[in-house]
Write an enzyme that holds these catalytic residues in place. Structure first.
Site, PDB file in Angstrom:
ATOM      1  N   THR A 253      -2.108  -0.348   4.630  1.00 59.99           N
ATOM      2  CA  THR A 253      -2.020   0.661   5.813  1.00 59.99           C
ATOM      3  C   THR A 253      -0.876   1.533   5.249  1.00 59.99           C
ATOM      4  O   THR A 253       0.078   1.306   4.657  1.00 59.99           O
ATOM      5  CB  THR A 253      -1.428   0.111   6.996  1.00 59.99           C
ATOM      6  OG1 THR A 253      -2.258  -0.937   7.405  1.00 59.99           O
ATOM      7  CG2 THR A 253      -1.347   1.198   8.166  1.00 59.99           C
TER       8      THR A 253
ATOM      9  N   SER B 158      -4.010  -5.608   9.574  1.00 53.24           N
ATOM     10  CA  SER B 158      -4.714  -4.563   9.190  1.00 53.24           C
ATOM     11  C   SER B 158      -6.199  -4.825   9.104  1.00 53.24           C
ATOM     12  O   SER B 158      -6.853  -3.905   9.393  1.00 53.24           O
ATOM     13  CB  SER B 158      -4.185  -3.596   8.370  1.00 53.24           C
ATOM     14  OG  SER B 158      -4.188  -4.285   7.074  1.00 53.24           O
TER      15      SER B 158
ATOM     16  N   ALA C 146      -8.170  -7.714   2.100  1.00 51.64           N
ATOM     17  CA  ALA C 146      -6.821  -7.138   2.137  1.00 51.64           C
ATOM     18  C   ALA C 146      -6.936  -5.916   3.062  1.00 51.64           C
ATOM     19  O   ALA C 146      -7.949  -5.126   3.050  1.00 51.64           O
ATOM     20  CB  ALA C 146      -6.546  -6.835   0.617  1.00 51.64           C
ATOM     21  N   GLY C 147      -5.972  -5.382   3.624  1.00 50.35           N
ATOM     22  CA  GLY C 147      -5.733  -4.224   4.131  1.00 50.35           C
ATOM     23  C   GLY C 147      -4.486  -3.761   3.912  1.00 50.35           C
ATOM     24  O   GLY C 147      -3.437  -4.190   4.355  1.00 50.35           O
TER      25      GLY C 147
ATOM     26  N   GLY D 270       0.861  -1.013  -0.081  1.00 46.65           N
ATOM     27  CA  GLY D 270       0.014  -0.106   0.175  1.00 46.65           C
ATOM     28  C   GLY D 270       0.913   1.483  -0.220  1.00 46.65           C
ATOM     29  O   GLY D 270       0.682   2.429  -0.966  1.00 46.65           O
TER      30      GLY D 270
ATOM     31  N   GLN E  13      -2.818  -9.169  -1.172  1.00 40.93           N
ATOM     32  CA  GLN E  13      -2.219 -10.397  -0.581  1.00 40.93           C
ATOM     33  C   GLN E  13      -1.057 -10.680  -1.334  1.00 40.93           C
ATOM     34  O   GLN E  13      -0.406  -9.546  -1.657  1.00 40.93           O
ATOM     35  CB  GLN E  13      -3.056 -11.720  -0.772  1.00 40.93           C
ATOM     36  CG  GLN E  13      -4.547 -11.826  -0.101  1.00 40.93           C
ATOM     37  CD  GLN E  13      -5.613 -11.191  -0.741  1.00 40.93           C
ATOM     38  OE1 GLN E  13      -5.901 -11.144  -2.093  1.00 40.93           O
ATOM     39  NE2 GLN E  13      -6.566 -10.570   0.112  1.00 40.93           N
TER      40      GLN E  13
END
Length: 431
Positions: free
Chosen positions: A43, A300, A40-41, A18, A225
């Site tokens: 940050t 996250s 998905a996260g 990210g 991922q």
């Protein structure tokens, strides 16, 4: 000529993609999410404020960037709506800068309930999903019964289709999993307030992407991922439900291979994994605590503590080959600060046959132990360094060794969570 960049993970996700997408989209016009869902996260740290994105492409925090959610992504309309509103509260207005594919499968309440019911039924054999309904939504797509984002534009047909598919799910949820029945009318009612909100965003994104390329604009393709959560190439069955390797970009966008000019693999300088499944270099000692504490290794999306281990160059090399990587981006270099020694797994040994394994199958991962190469650590603080020659010599040597092992260059090094904590070994302004 336009230059399009693919950014994907080379481990089990959580590599820091990210931030890298956010940093590189400063000089790019468009950013595309091409697979996965809100499991998905990503940050980001912007002006010391932490922003966590799940569906919205990371680059949209730049006001000049247009975001596209393509048909390879499964979309929870409620999660996406809430994410847009969260960003507005934080001063980021993205509603008029997002296009959503009309062919993206929807994630609705029955997918989430089915996901949770299955994990509960499996008990100790659970896969460790996020419980967000991702797997069941992809199953509907493959089984050709999915509701698509485009269905939101026709309320009458949506109502009829919802009744049919909820009946299908209720039969399983109630009879087999002993879960409460779902009311399709309630799902429909909850969707009504946000249908108009999304109406103008819903487009043929493949056509939009081909138009962008025709107009010679730059695009970043953002993966979710990591390579070893790929449904086909990962540590099955402990994987995600989509292709998180390079093939997912092609099938998830409708663009051919010649449209991707640079493939950047993102890897931590150590390894982490959330959930179950094989993890050859996993640690359970004070180094694990060091990585967890200094690297803030908590998911996250789920908040679960990530498992940690030394960098696995065997799997990293496999990721290089699977994805035809152009270069690597190393993240979290600063987390290694203060360690007396740093290890790299360069091969495996089968614990039964003592055979040395340098290119394992996923079946090998359960019965091997890592063979390590040991490197000296450093006591210097590397956080925030932006020039390679300012890094301690030991850190420079460690990075060069990764290049030697993988036979591709390290083009970016992240030395902290902020946008500015980045070393560029390549001039990305030409992209």
């Amino acid at each position: 000529m336009n230059k399009n960049i693919v950014i994907l993970g080379t481990q089990w996700g959580d590599e820091g993609k990210g931030k890298i997408v956010d940093v590189l989209t400063k000089s790019n016009s468009y950013v595309v999410r091409y697979q996965g869902g809100h499991n998905a996260g990503h940050t980001l740290v912007i002006n010391k404020e932490k922003i966590i994105l799940h569906l919205i492409p990371s680059g949209l925090l730049h006001n000049n960037v247009i975001g596209i959610i393509s048909h390879g992504v499964v979309v929870s309309p409620i999660a996406l709506f809430n994410e847009v509103k969260m960003l507005e509260k934080n001063g980021f207005f993205v509603k008029n800068r997002i296009f959503i594919s009309n062919s993206s499968p929807l994630i609705l309440k029955y997918h989430i309930d089915m996901d949770i019911a299955r994990e509960k039924k499996l008990g100790r054999k659970a896969l460790g999903t996020t419980g967000r309904g991702i797997g069941p939504a992809y199953e509907d797509k493959i089984s050709r019964r999915a509701l698509l984002v485009g269905d939101l534009k026709n309320r009458d047909k949506l109502y009829i289709k919802l009744e049919e598919i909820v009946e299908y799910y209720n039969h399983q949820l109630v009879s087999f999993y002993n879960f409460p029945a779902i009311d399709y009318k309630k799902i429909f009612k909850n969707l009504l307030p946000i249908i108009d909100f999304f109406h103008d965003m819903i487009q043929d994104t493949t056509h939009i992407l081909h138009t962008i390329i025709k107009n010679k604009k730059n695009i970043i393709f953002e993966g979710a991922q990591g390579s070893f959560l790929d449904i086909d190439n990962g540590s099955y069955p402990y994987v995600t439900s989509s292709n998180s390797t390079i093939g997912g970009v092609i099938t998830g966008t409708g663009l051919g291979p010649k449209n991707f000019h640079y493939i950047l693999g993102v890897t931590k300088v150590y390894s982490t994994r959330v959930g179950y499944g094989p993890f050859p270099t996993e640690l359970f000692d004070h180094i694990d605590k060091h990585f967890s504490n200094y690297g803030q290794e908590f998911g996250s999306t789920t908040g679960r503590k990530r498992r940690t281990g030394w960098l696995d160059a065997v799997l990293l090399n496999r990721a290089v080959h699977l994805n035809s990587l152009s270069a690597l981006c190393l993240t979290k270099l600063d987390v290694l600060d203060g360690l007396k020694e740093i290890k790299i797994c360069i091969a495996y040994k089968n614990i039964h046959t003592l055979e040395i394994i340098k290119y394992p199958t996923m079946y090998d991962l359960e019965n091997i132990e890592p063979i390590y190469e040991v490197h000296p650590g450093w006591n210097t603080n590397t956080k925030g360094i932006t020039k390679f020659h300012f890094l301690p010599k030991e850190a420079q040597n460690y990075i060069h060794r990764i290049e030697e092992i993988t036979k591709i260059p390290v083009d970016i090094i992240s030395t902290g969570p902020d946008r500015l904590h980045t070393i560029f070994m390549k001039n990305f302004s030409i992209f």
